[in-house]
Design an enzyme around this catalytic site. Structure first.
Site, PDB file in Angstrom:
ATOM      1  N   GLU A  38      -1.457  -7.181  -8.318  1.00 12.40           N
ATOM      2  CA  GLU A  38      -0.739  -7.450  -6.999  1.00 12.40           C
ATOM      3  C   GLU A  38       0.825  -7.411  -7.134  1.00 12.40           C
ATOM      4  O   GLU A  38       1.445  -7.250  -8.179  1.00 12.40           O
ATOM      5  CB  GLU A  38      -0.804  -9.161  -7.120  1.00 12.40           C
ATOM      6  CG  GLU A  38      -0.327  -9.920  -6.065  1.00 12.40           C
ATOM      7  CD  GLU A  38      -0.760 -11.306  -5.911  1.00 12.40           C
ATOM      8  OE1 GLU A  38      -0.275 -11.882  -4.671  1.00 12.40           O
ATOM      9  OE2 GLU A  38      -1.498 -11.610  -6.683  1.00 12.40           O
TER      10      GLU A  38
ATOM     11  N   GLY B 250       4.247  -5.936  -4.187  1.00 16.30           N
ATOM     12  CA  GLY B 250       4.932  -6.080  -3.117  1.00 16.30           C
ATOM     13  C   GLY B 250       4.162  -5.672  -1.838  1.00 16.30           C
ATOM     14  O   GLY B 250       4.211  -6.418  -0.666  1.00 16.30           O
ATOM     15  N   PHE B 251       3.023  -4.708  -1.758  1.00 10.43           N
ATOM     16  CA  PHE B 251       2.251  -4.615  -0.984  1.00 10.43           C
ATOM     17  C   PHE B 251       1.246  -5.701  -0.749  1.00 10.43           C
ATOM     18  O   PHE B 251       1.060  -5.783   0.685  1.00 10.43           O
ATOM     19  CB  PHE B 251       1.585  -3.118  -1.255  1.00 10.43           C
ATOM     20  CG  PHE B 251       0.830  -2.668  -0.344  1.00 10.43           C
ATOM     21  CD1 PHE B 251       1.129  -1.823   0.416  1.00 10.43           C
ATOM     22  CD2 PHE B 251      -0.815  -3.164   0.039  1.00 10.43           C
ATOM     23  CE1 PHE B 251       0.106  -1.238   1.535  1.00 10.43           C
ATOM     24  CE2 PHE B 251      -1.619  -2.677   0.846  1.00 10.43           C
ATOM     25  CZ  PHE B 251      -1.213  -1.754   1.608  1.00 10.43           C
ATOM     26  N   GLY B 252       0.675  -6.097  -1.864  1.00  8.23           N
ATOM     27  CA  GLY B 252      -0.359  -7.224  -1.505  1.00  8.23           C
ATOM     28  C   GLY B 252      -1.132  -7.357  -2.764  1.00  8.23           C
ATOM     29  O   GLY B 252      -0.791  -7.054  -3.928  1.00  8.23           O
TER      30      GLY B 252
ATOM     31  N   LYS C 167      -6.127  -1.337  -2.033  1.00  6.71           N
ATOM     32  CA  LYS C 167      -4.865  -2.167  -1.755  1.00  6.71           C
ATOM     33  C   LYS C 167      -5.081  -2.772  -0.387  1.00  6.71           C
ATOM     34  O   LYS C 167      -4.558  -2.245   0.800  1.00  6.71           O
ATOM     35  CB  LYS C 167      -3.750  -1.199  -1.815  1.00  6.71           C
ATOM     36  CG  LYS C 167      -3.551  -0.311  -3.144  1.00  6.71           C
ATOM     37  CD  LYS C 167      -2.813   0.569  -3.054  1.00  6.71           C
ATOM     38  CE  LYS C 167      -1.304   0.572  -3.018  1.00  6.71           C
ATOM     39  NZ  LYS C 167      -0.471   1.342  -3.227  1.00  6.71           N
TER      40      LYS C 167
ATOM     41  N   ASP D  18      10.628   6.351  -5.922  1.00  9.51           N
ATOM     42  CA  ASP D  18      10.238   4.918  -6.688  1.00  9.51           C
ATOM     43  C   ASP D  18       9.565   5.678  -7.829  1.00  9.51           C
ATOM     44  O   ASP D  18       8.396   4.813  -8.210  1.00  9.51           O
ATOM     45  CB  ASP D  18       9.475   3.997  -5.746  1.00  9.51           C
ATOM     46  CG  ASP D  18       9.485   2.631  -6.254  1.00  9.51           C
ATOM     47  OD1 ASP D  18      10.287   2.475  -6.912  1.00  9.51           O
ATOM     48  OD2 ASP D  18       8.566   1.871  -6.020  1.00  9.51           O
TER      49      ASP D  18
END
Length: 434
Positions: free
Chosen positions: A156, A158-160, A176, A274
């Protein structure tokens, strides 16, 4: 401008992709039956017109945004997201452009799921993700994950939520699924950007895109499943046996290969933006694959351009200070992040450790002081076995990290040079570690 051919030392795919299928608009798949009745030449003519339209959209000029946002991800450090001027329209990808670009940039016979409306949620069983990304239906992804069962949840962020899934042919994938009702403009751009960027790349050290879903309030990306956790988990020891020095060197080489490919051997150079330990996935054989391309940017094709003026994105501790100060993004920003990652590999520490004594809270600063004091052995992860070879490898890796972390971008090596230096270390100590 012609790309340079790879040297024998670093072997990569060419990055060249062919458009072996005609163009489809996102909403036109429902008319697939009617399309089959047209002649081959008329299809080609329409495809050419659409390609021209895409280029007109892409190069129509910069747009600007003035919002300001800071985002933190669960279990991770603060991510910086400040808006400035944008010099590339790849931050503003339309639905149809993402799909057509994904289709256009994968080599091999490309097929979307046939005879399916965008809104029907149904797809044919003839889907062939083996030849490029496809648009999945929600029902297919429900079946693959046993209705998104908590038992299949593997992560889990930031995306989901990320789920382990199995497609109908037995292929294991990571699915995702984005959080619902959390689709701000910036987030939607990251979703589309990741699909677009992943569709343009293919390398053994990069996570592969299988497909995606954007339907009503669902946003899902389906990628290659890498089942042995991420690098941060291995450094923390949560994945069992801690990594030895030789294994950490190999992971550094894999990551350097991946970034070199992005910077040098794709049709248009890509800046990841990133690079961090949680985005480095580890295979069962302890090989590394770089993941998460939501922040990635394509470098300008303009030969006179020296940087991209854009919003600052990345994770605290990894972001290039020069990029943070000037908003000017270059490939050397990835080099800085890679330098932080190398320090992390040697020390085992996170970039920022607030519970440490004040002088040790910023890992890079503390580690570089240790290198200056000829005390690399004290910088090394305590779990690493000390030997003349392991200490020498750690010292050489730290010296490479110091070059990557140089304040002036011009003093930082290219990623290809980083690969060559890492390979030199491997050649020197390879026999010792076997």
């Amino acid at each position: 401008m012609r790309r340079k051919a790879p040297t024998p030392l670093v072997l990569f795919p060419s990055g060249k992709h062919q458009n072996l299928d005609s163009e489809y608009n996102w909403s036109s798949v429902a008319s697939d039956h009617q399309e089959r009745k047209t002649s081959v030449f008329s299809v080609i003519r329409r495809a050419a017109k659409k390609v021209a339209g895409v280029f007109a959209f892409v190069f129509s000029g910069p747009r600007k945004s003035t919002s300001e946002e800071c985002r933190s991800e669960p279990g991770d450090s603060l991510s910086v997201d400040r808006e400035s001027s944008f010099s590339s329209s790849t931050d503003y990808l339309s639905d149809s452009y993402v799909v057509r670009a994904a289709k256009r940039n994968f080599s091999g016979p490309y097929r979307f799921s046939g005879s399916r409306s965008k809104y029907s949620g149904k797809s044919s069983s003839s889907k062939t993700w083996h030849f490029g990304p496809v648009i999945f239906s929600f029902e297919e992804l429900q079946k693959a994950t046993e209705n998104f069962s908590p038992a299949n949840q593997i992560g889990e962020g930031g995306f989901g939520t990320v789920y382990k899934g199995r497609l109908h042919d037995g292929t294991l994938v990571a699915i995702k699924r984005a959080r619902k009702n959390n689709y701000g403009r910036s987030w939607l751009l990251e979703f589309k950007n990741e699909i677009y960027t992943l569709s343009k790349i293919e390398h053994m050290n990069l996570v592969r895109l299988y497909g995606f879903l954007e339907h009503e309030d669902e946003r899902v990306i389906v990628v290659e499943y890498v089942g042995n956790g991420n690098l941060r988990e291995h450094l923390d020891g949560s994945k069992g046996k801690r990594l030895e020095m030789a294994e950490r060197l190999e992971i550094a080489i894999d990551v350097a290969h991946a970034i070199t490919y992005l910077h040098t051997y794709t049709d248009t150079p890509i800046i990841h933006r990133d690079i961090k330990a949680t985005n480095i996935l580890i295979t069962e054989k302890l090989r590394a694959k770089v993941a998460d391309f939501g922040f990635a940017r394509l470098v300008s094709e303009d030969e006179g351009a020296t940087h991209i003026s854009t919003q600052v994105k990345g994770s605290a501790g990894y972001v290039d200070p020069d990029y943070l100060r000037t908003f000017q993004l270059t490939e050397k920003s990835d080099i800085y992040s890679f330098g932080v990652l190398v320090v992390e590999l040697v020390s085992g520490r996170r970039p920022i450790e607030s519970k440490r004594p004040r002088k040790e809270r910023l890992t890079v600063k503390w580690a570089m002081q240790g290198l200056r004091d000829d005390e690399v052995v004290l910088v090394m992860d305590p779990v690493l076995r000390r030997s003349q070879a392991s200490i020498s490898v750690a010292e050489k890796m730290m010296r490479l990290a110091r070059q990557c972390l140089a304040s002036a971008r011009s003093d930082r090596p290219s990623m290809k040079e980083c690969v060559e230096m890492l390979w030199a270390i491997r050649r020197e100590f390879g026999e010792v570690f076997r």
